[in-house]
Design an enzyme around this catalytic site. Sequence first.
Site, PDB file in Angstrom:
ATOM      1  N   GLU A   1       9.892 -10.218  -0.092  1.00 61.09           N
ATOM      2  CA  GLU A   1       9.730  -9.441  -1.316  1.00 61.09           C
ATOM      3  C   GLU A   1      10.126  -8.006  -1.016  1.00 61.09           C
ATOM      4  O   GLU A   1       9.591  -7.410  -0.078  1.00 61.09           O
ATOM      5  CB  GLU A   1       8.235  -9.415  -1.686  1.00 61.09           C
ATOM      6  CG  GLU A   1       7.813 -10.424  -2.685  1.00 61.09           C
ATOM      7  CD  GLU A   1       6.398 -10.136  -3.182  1.00 61.09           C
ATOM      8  OE1 GLU A   1       5.476 -10.025  -2.362  1.00 61.09           O
ATOM      9  OE2 GLU A   1       6.229 -10.064  -4.405  1.00 61.09           O
TER      10      GLU A   1
ATOM     11  N   LYS B   1     -13.154  -7.081  -7.407  1.00 57.27           N
ATOM     12  CA  LYS B   1     -12.869  -6.200  -6.274  1.00 57.27           C
ATOM     13  C   LYS B   1     -11.409  -5.747  -6.411  1.00 57.27           C
ATOM     14  O   LYS B   1     -10.485  -6.476  -6.097  1.00 57.27           O
ATOM     15  CB  LYS B   1     -13.059  -6.931  -4.938  1.00 57.27           C
ATOM     16  CG  LYS B   1     -13.089  -5.944  -3.784  1.00 57.27           C
ATOM     17  CD  LYS B   1     -12.404  -6.431  -2.531  1.00 57.27           C
ATOM     18  CE  LYS B   1     -10.934  -6.378  -2.528  1.00 57.27           C
ATOM     19  NZ  LYS B   1     -10.279  -5.065  -2.602  1.00 57.27           N
TER      20      LYS B   1
ATOM     21  N   GLU C   1      -2.396 -16.037  -7.887  1.00 53.91           N
ATOM     22  CA  GLU C   1      -1.136 -15.445  -8.371  1.00 53.91           C
ATOM     23  C   GLU C   1      -0.568 -14.669  -7.193  1.00 53.91           C
ATOM     24  O   GLU C   1      -1.063 -13.588  -6.862  1.00 53.91           O
ATOM     25  CB  GLU C   1      -1.397 -14.513  -9.555  1.00 53.91           C
ATOM     26  CG  GLU C   1      -1.922 -15.209 -10.802  1.00 53.91           C
ATOM     27  CD  GLU C   1      -0.859 -16.037 -11.511  1.00 53.91           C
ATOM     28  OE1 GLU C   1       0.333 -15.901 -11.188  1.00 53.91           O
ATOM     29  OE2 GLU C   1      -1.247 -16.841 -12.379  1.00 53.91           O
TER      30      GLU C   1
ATOM     31  N   TRP D   1      -2.776  -3.552  -6.153  1.00 52.06           N
ATOM     32  CA  TRP D   1      -2.638  -2.168  -6.617  1.00 52.06           C
ATOM     33  C   TRP D   1      -1.489  -1.973  -7.587  1.00 52.06           C
ATOM     34  O   TRP D   1      -1.368  -0.928  -8.198  1.00 52.06           O
ATOM     35  CB  TRP D   1      -2.447  -1.223  -5.415  1.00 52.06           C
ATOM     36  CG  TRP D   1      -1.383  -1.682  -4.460  1.00 52.06           C
ATOM     37  CD1 TRP D   1      -1.582  -2.353  -3.282  1.00 52.06           C
ATOM     38  CD2 TRP D   1       0.038  -1.562  -4.602  1.00 52.06           C
ATOM     39  NE1 TRP D   1      -0.382  -2.662  -2.687  1.00 52.06           N
ATOM     40  CE2 TRP D   1       0.636  -2.183  -3.491  1.00 52.06           C
ATOM     41  CE3 TRP D   1       0.870  -0.992  -5.565  1.00 52.06           C
ATOM     42  CZ2 TRP D   1       2.011  -2.262  -3.302  1.00 52.06           C
ATOM     43  CZ3 TRP D   1       2.257  -1.068  -5.392  1.00 52.06           C
ATOM     44  CH2 TRP D   1       2.807  -1.694  -4.271  1.00 52.06           C
TER      45      TRP D   1
ATOM     46  N   CYS E   1       5.590  -8.342  -8.898  1.00 55.10           N
ATOM     47  CA  CYS E   1       5.816  -9.686  -8.347  1.00 55.10           C
ATOM     48  C   CYS E   1       6.975 -10.362  -9.060  1.00 55.10           C
ATOM     49  O   CYS E   1       7.627 -11.237  -8.521  1.00 55.10           O
ATOM     50  CB  CYS E   1       4.559 -10.523  -8.487  1.00 55.10           C
ATOM     51  SG  CYS E   1       3.957 -10.554 -10.180  1.00 55.10           S
TER      52      CYS E   1
HETATM   53  P1  NAD Z   1      -2.563  -7.786  -0.917  1.00 56.04           P
HETATM   54  O1  NAD Z   1      -2.509  -9.263  -0.775  1.00 56.04           O
HETATM   55  O2  NAD Z   1      -2.402  -6.962   0.285  1.00 56.04           O
HETATM   56  O3  NAD Z   1      -3.950  -7.340  -1.574  1.00 56.04           O
HETATM   57  C1  NAD Z   1      -4.399  -7.924  -2.782  1.00 56.04           C
HETATM   58  C2  NAD Z   1      -5.912  -7.749  -2.855  1.00 56.04           C
HETATM   59  O4  NAD Z   1      -6.523  -8.478  -1.793  1.00 56.04           O
HETATM   60  C3  NAD Z   1      -6.392  -6.318  -2.712  1.00 56.04           C
HETATM   61  O5  NAD Z   1      -7.540  -6.150  -3.515  1.00 56.04           O
HETATM   62  C4  NAD Z   1      -6.758  -6.228  -1.233  1.00 56.04           C
HETATM   63  O6  NAD Z   1      -7.722  -5.213  -0.981  1.00 56.04           O
HETATM   64  C5  NAD Z   1      -7.348  -7.607  -1.025  1.00 56.04           C
HETATM   65  N1  NAD Z   1      -7.312  -8.082   0.357  1.00 56.04           N
HETATM   66  C6  NAD Z   1      -6.465  -7.731   1.347  1.00 56.04           C
HETATM   67  N2  NAD Z   1      -6.740  -8.439   2.471  1.00 56.04           N
HETATM   68  C7  NAD Z   1      -7.793  -9.241   2.164  1.00 56.04           C
HETATM   69  C8  NAD Z   1      -8.527 -10.221   2.892  1.00 56.04           C
HETATM   70  N3  NAD Z   1      -8.258 -10.508   4.168  1.00 56.04           N
HETATM   71  N4  NAD Z   1      -9.518 -10.856   2.260  1.00 56.04           N
HETATM   72  C9  NAD Z   1      -9.803 -10.588   0.973  1.00 56.04           C
HETATM   73  N5  NAD Z   1      -9.145  -9.684   0.224  1.00 56.04           N
HETATM   74  C10 NAD Z   1      -8.142  -9.027   0.823  1.00 56.04           C
HETATM   75  O7  NAD Z   1      -1.480  -7.429  -2.046  1.00 56.04           O
HETATM   76  P2  NAD Z   1      -1.079  -5.997  -2.592  1.00 56.04           P
HETATM   77  O8  NAD Z   1      -0.264  -5.328  -1.545  1.00 56.04           O
HETATM   78  O9  NAD Z   1      -2.265  -5.306  -3.142  1.00 56.04           O
HETATM   79  O10 NAD Z   1      -0.162  -6.394  -3.843  1.00 56.04           O
HETATM   80  C11 NAD Z   1       1.157  -6.754  -3.730  1.00 56.04           C
HETATM   81  C12 NAD Z   1       1.302  -8.265  -3.721  1.00 56.04           C
HETATM   82  O11 NAD Z   1       0.706  -8.817  -4.891  1.00 56.04           O
HETATM   83  C13 NAD Z   1       2.749  -8.706  -3.765  1.00 56.04           C
HETATM   84  O12 NAD Z   1       2.939  -9.762  -2.877  1.00 56.04           O
HETATM   85  C14 NAD Z   1       2.938  -9.157  -5.205  1.00 56.04           C
HETATM   86  O13 NAD Z   1       3.969 -10.084  -5.403  1.00 56.04           O
HETATM   87  C15 NAD Z   1       1.598  -9.739  -5.497  1.00 56.04           C
HETATM   88  N6  NAD Z   1       1.383  -9.814  -6.945  1.00 56.04           N
HETATM   89  C16 NAD Z   1       1.444 -11.036  -7.544  1.00 56.04           C
HETATM   90  C17 NAD Z   1       1.295 -11.125  -8.921  1.00 56.04           C
HETATM   91  C18 NAD Z   1       1.368 -12.456  -9.623  1.00 56.04           C
HETATM   92  O14 NAD Z   1       0.941 -12.517 -10.769  1.00 56.04           O
HETATM   93  N7  NAD Z   1       1.884 -13.509  -9.012  1.00 56.04           N
HETATM   94  C19 NAD Z   1       1.064  -9.974  -9.671  1.00 56.04           C
HETATM   95  C20 NAD Z   1       0.996  -8.741  -9.015  1.00 56.04           C
HETATM   96  C21 NAD Z   1       1.156  -8.678  -7.639  1.00 56.04           C
END
Ligand code: NAD
Length: 492
Positions: free
Chosen positions: A396, A189, A265, A165, A299
């Site tokens: 984080e 998704k 990522e 998000w 991130c």
């Molecule tokens: P999240 O891991 O909770 O969710 C990411 C995505 O995965 C969302 O679409 C979510 O709905 C989905 N998801 C959640 N649980 C799932 C499951 N069990 N199976 C499949 N899909 C699932 O992360 P977030 O809270 O949305 O985003 C923040 C995180 O993203 C932070 O850790 C941040 O560092 C990371 N991030 C990394 C980068 C990068 O390029 N390295 C960039 C942006 C964000």
Amino acid sequence: MTVQTRLSSTLSFDIATIPTGLFIGGTWREGAGGDPIDVYDPSTGQVIAKVANASIDDAMDAVTAAHKAAKGWAATAPRKRSEILRRCFELMVEHKDMLAELISLENGKALGDAHGEVSYAAEFFRWFSEEAVRLNGEISTAPSGANKIIVQHQPIGVAVLVTPWNFPAAMATRKIAPALAAGCTCVLKPATETPLTAFALAALYSEAGVPDGVVNVIATARSGPTVSAMLNDPRVRKLSFTGSTEVGRVLLREAANTVVSCSMELGGNAPFIVFDDADLDAAIEGAMIAKMRNGGEACTAANRFYVQSGIASTFSQKLVERMGSMNVGVGYDCSTQCGPLINQAAVDRIRALVEDAKVRGAKVLAGGSGLDRSGYFFEPTVLSDVSPLSNITSEEIFGPIAAITTFETEDEVIDLANGTEYGLISYVYTKDLARGLRVSERMDSGMVGLNRGIVSDPAAPFGGTKQSGLGREGAHHGILEFCEPKYIAVSW
Ligand code: NAD
């Protein structure tokens, strides 16, 4: 800190014009996954839209649509694919104000940050429109002389893209653009918190001429089972995920069942190192960008400030002045510099990190608490004397907290900086270029900002080492993540 208030009624577009259905095979439809998903405005805590909730069958339909479109898209001339991608870029630029406001509305980030995201997100289409026609292979003679070795880069196949998000537009385009450039079709998704931007963009792709079924977008309240079902379908050959390390690990296990290629990522825990000889003003400017872009919900956000003892008190004082004078408020108000966090859970998590740091000896130099108003706000905060044992240095933060620790020597700070399971990015400030390059080489991270507080660029390989991920996005590397090398041994 100044607190601003303004409501979404002042937006330049009507939220009711944003599509809220599932986008499958080029048509919009309802979801069969149960009650629609509420989308919130984090600036007010109010529901702003309800979007379709995909069932597993809907997800399978999306995979079928992508699979049906795959052959035709892979066979489409690279020049034609390139021109469609270029049109996606142009349409995003044409609609930049609406997209920025929409991002700010559903994510909370300050409008300035949202505009920055739209430009960055659109650039992936421009960059990969240029890469689409430059997917060169290789030809060589086998060392034995017996034959020629031809290597061609072929599209890997149907790709499932899962995004977070915190960058609702850029994390999607950073995957969709290279996938399409390589000749792959996909199912996106988006995060359940921010699906509107993904749907608004899907409408633009269609207008740009992306054929039906090449990009499909589904939102679901049941991410785990839905993504799992898609990964277990043998027609899916690629997972590109951006999100937390925790969910990344789960998906890597899921992908093992069908040996799906994974680009991950994941999370970060960036050190921001300031040596005594740094240009102080530049370091403060860089610190504000590295820490406060997206209100700290990035991130790449500076998580641990390591400042050498000779400059530490001046650095802290200047950072307090800048952090303490930020305008905090409704994301889509033009004067806001720091918007709300994504939800109440994020506020509670950050409050707990600050309390833990305080118990372990940290001093609060600015901010330190939430705001007593609707929406999910936390004050821009500066902590000094942060113990390396505090949770805030190992987790984080994902919020507007700068945690400062003082160090003495180069070796000491390198050990501190690398002492984490994450390895996404490090920042180093020094006027001594030899030291800057030496320390950069020793940083166990995929990226280093040397005298810079921001590194993201579609033309550069973005990604991390250790548990921050696998693979790279952007640059030429980004398109190769969606390709499979085909080796042909040939005698002529
Ligand atoms: P999240 O891991 O909770 O969710 C990411 C995505 O995965 C969302 O679409 C979510 O709905 C989905 N998801 C959640 N649980 C799932 C499951 N069990 N199976 C499949 N899909 C699932 O992360 P977030 O809270 O949305 O985003 C923040 C995180 O993203 C932070 O850790 C941040 O560092 C990371 N991030 C990394 C980068 C990068 O390029 N390295 C960039 C942006 C964000």
